[in-house]
Structures are given as C-alpha cells and as structure tokens.
Design a protein around this motif. Structure first.
Motif, mmCIF file in Angstrom:
data_model
loop_
_atom_site.group_PDB
_atom_site.id
_atom_site.type_symbol
_atom_site.label_atom_id
_atom_site.label_comp_id
_atom_site.label_asym_id
_atom_site.label_seq_id
_atom_site.Cartn_x
_atom_site.Cartn_y
_atom_site.Cartn_z
ATOM 1 N N UNK A 49 -12.252 64.779 -27.519
ATOM 2 C CA UNK A 49 -10.859 64.499 -27.903
ATOM 3 C C UNK A 49 -10.271 63.376 -27.043
ATOM 4 N N UNK A 50 -10.634 63.363 -25.771
ATOM 5 C CA UNK A 50 -10.179 62.293 -24.883
ATOM 6 C C UNK A 50 -10.631 60.938 -25.409
ATOM 7 N N UNK A 51 -11.897 60.842 -25.769
ATOM 8 C CA UNK A 51 -12.444 59.586 -26.285
ATOM 9 C C UNK A 51 -11.737 59.182 -27.575
ATOM 10 N N UNK A 52 -11.450 60.150 -28.429
ATOM 11 C CA UNK A 52 -10.765 59.840 -29.688
ATOM 12 C C UNK A 52 -9.376 59.266 -29.429
ATOM 13 N N UNK A 53 -8.633 59.879 -28.514
ATOM 14 C CA UNK A 53 -7.295 59.359 -28.214
ATOM 15 C C UNK A 53 -7.363 58.003 -27.526
ATOM 16 N N UNK A 54 -8.396 57.774 -26.721
ATOM 17 C CA UNK A 54 -8.558 56.461 -26.098
ATOM 18 C C UNK A 54 -8.821 55.387 -27.154
ATOM 19 N N UNK A 55 -9.578 55.743 -28.183
ATOM 20 C CA UNK A 55 -9.841 54.792 -29.270
ATOM 21 C C UNK A 55 -8.550 54.463 -30.022
ATOM 22 N N UNK A 56 -7.757 55.482 -30.308
ATOM 23 C CA UNK A 56 -6.473 55.257 -30.977
ATOM 24 C C UNK A 56 -5.585 54.367 -30.114
ATOM 25 N N UNK A 57 -5.574 54.632 -28.828
ATOM 26 C CA UNK A 57 -4.770 53.842 -27.901
ATOM 27 C C UNK A 57 -5.211 52.377 -27.895
ATOM 28 N N UNK A 58 -6.515 52.137 -27.882
ATOM 29 C CA UNK A 58 -7.010 50.752 -27.907
ATOM 30 C C UNK A 58 -6.603 50.032 -29.185
ATOM 31 N N UNK A 59 -6.675 50.728 -30.318
ATOM 32 C CA UNK A 59 -6.297 50.112 -31.590
ATOM 33 C C UNK A 59 -4.806 49.784 -31.593
ATOM 34 N N UNK A 60 -3.984 50.730 -31.172
ATOM 35 C CA UNK A 60 -2.544 50.477 -31.146
ATOM 36 C C UNK A 60 -2.188 49.370 -30.165
ATOM 37 N N UNK A 61 -2.869 49.319 -29.025
ATOM 38 C CA UNK A 61 -2.640 48.222 -28.078
ATOM 39 C C UNK A 61 -2.941 46.875 -28.722
ATOM 40 N N UNK A 62 -4.027 46.812 -29.461
ATOM 41 C CA UNK A 62 -4.397 45.544 -30.101
ATOM 42 C C UNK A 62 -3.401 45.171 -31.193
ATOM 43 N N UNK A 63 -2.896 46.139 -31.916
ATOM 44 C CA UNK A 63 -1.908 45.869 -32.966
ATOM 45 C C UNK A 63 -0.586 45.403 -32.346
ATOM 46 N N UNK A 64 -0.176 46.093 -31.283
ATOM 47 C CA UNK A 64 1.131 45.798 -30.679
ATOM 48 C C UNK A 64 1.112 44.560 -29.801
ATOM 49 N N UNK A 65 -0.015 44.286 -29.141
ATOM 50 C CA UNK A 65 -0.120 43.110 -28.261
ATOM 51 C C UNK A 65 -1.483 42.460 -28.478
ATOM 52 N N UNK A 66 -1.653 41.734 -29.582
ATOM 53 C CA UNK A 66 -2.949 41.164 -29.914
ATOM 54 C C UNK A 66 -3.482 40.242 -28.816
#
Length: 71
Positions: A49-66
C-alpha cells in the motif's frame, strides 16, 4: 462526478488528493514498520500500500509541477 468544475477547482482537488496520498503513504509506511516483527504478512501488505500511494504521489507531483522531479 458529473458536475462541471472549473480549472481552479480541479487544481484544488488535485492538491487535496496529493496531500491525502502523502498522509496515507506515511501511515502505511509506519504501519509496515510497526508490524514487521509481529505480523510479517500484514507488514508486506502495508508495504504494498505504501508503494501504491508513493506512485500516486509521483503522478500527482508530475501533473501539478511538470519536470520538477525529473530524474
């Protein structure tokens, strides 16, 4: 989820989702460490679950601050 939202609202929602993903990732990481010695199976589940949330976080970071976190 059929409501039409403007770009500002969409951005606010993505920031909230990022904050939540960060909180959840921290929670599951702590839970994994807490269970490591007493319940290895539950610890592995929490680590996944930790890894899954880290993946979501990376995607949102890229969307919000490309490009900000480019490797």
């Amino acid at each position: 989820m059929t409501d039409v939202v403007d770009s500002d609202e969409l951005l606010r929602r993505m920031h909230r989702a990022r904050s939540r993903a960060l909180e959840e990732g921290r929670h599951w990481r702590a839970r994994s460490e807490e269970l490591r010695s007493t319940d290895p199976e539950a610890s592995r589940e929490a680590a996944v679950r930790t890894v899954a949330y880290e993946a979501v976080l990376r995607v949102l970071d890229e969307v919000l601050t490309p490009g900000r976190n480019a490797r």
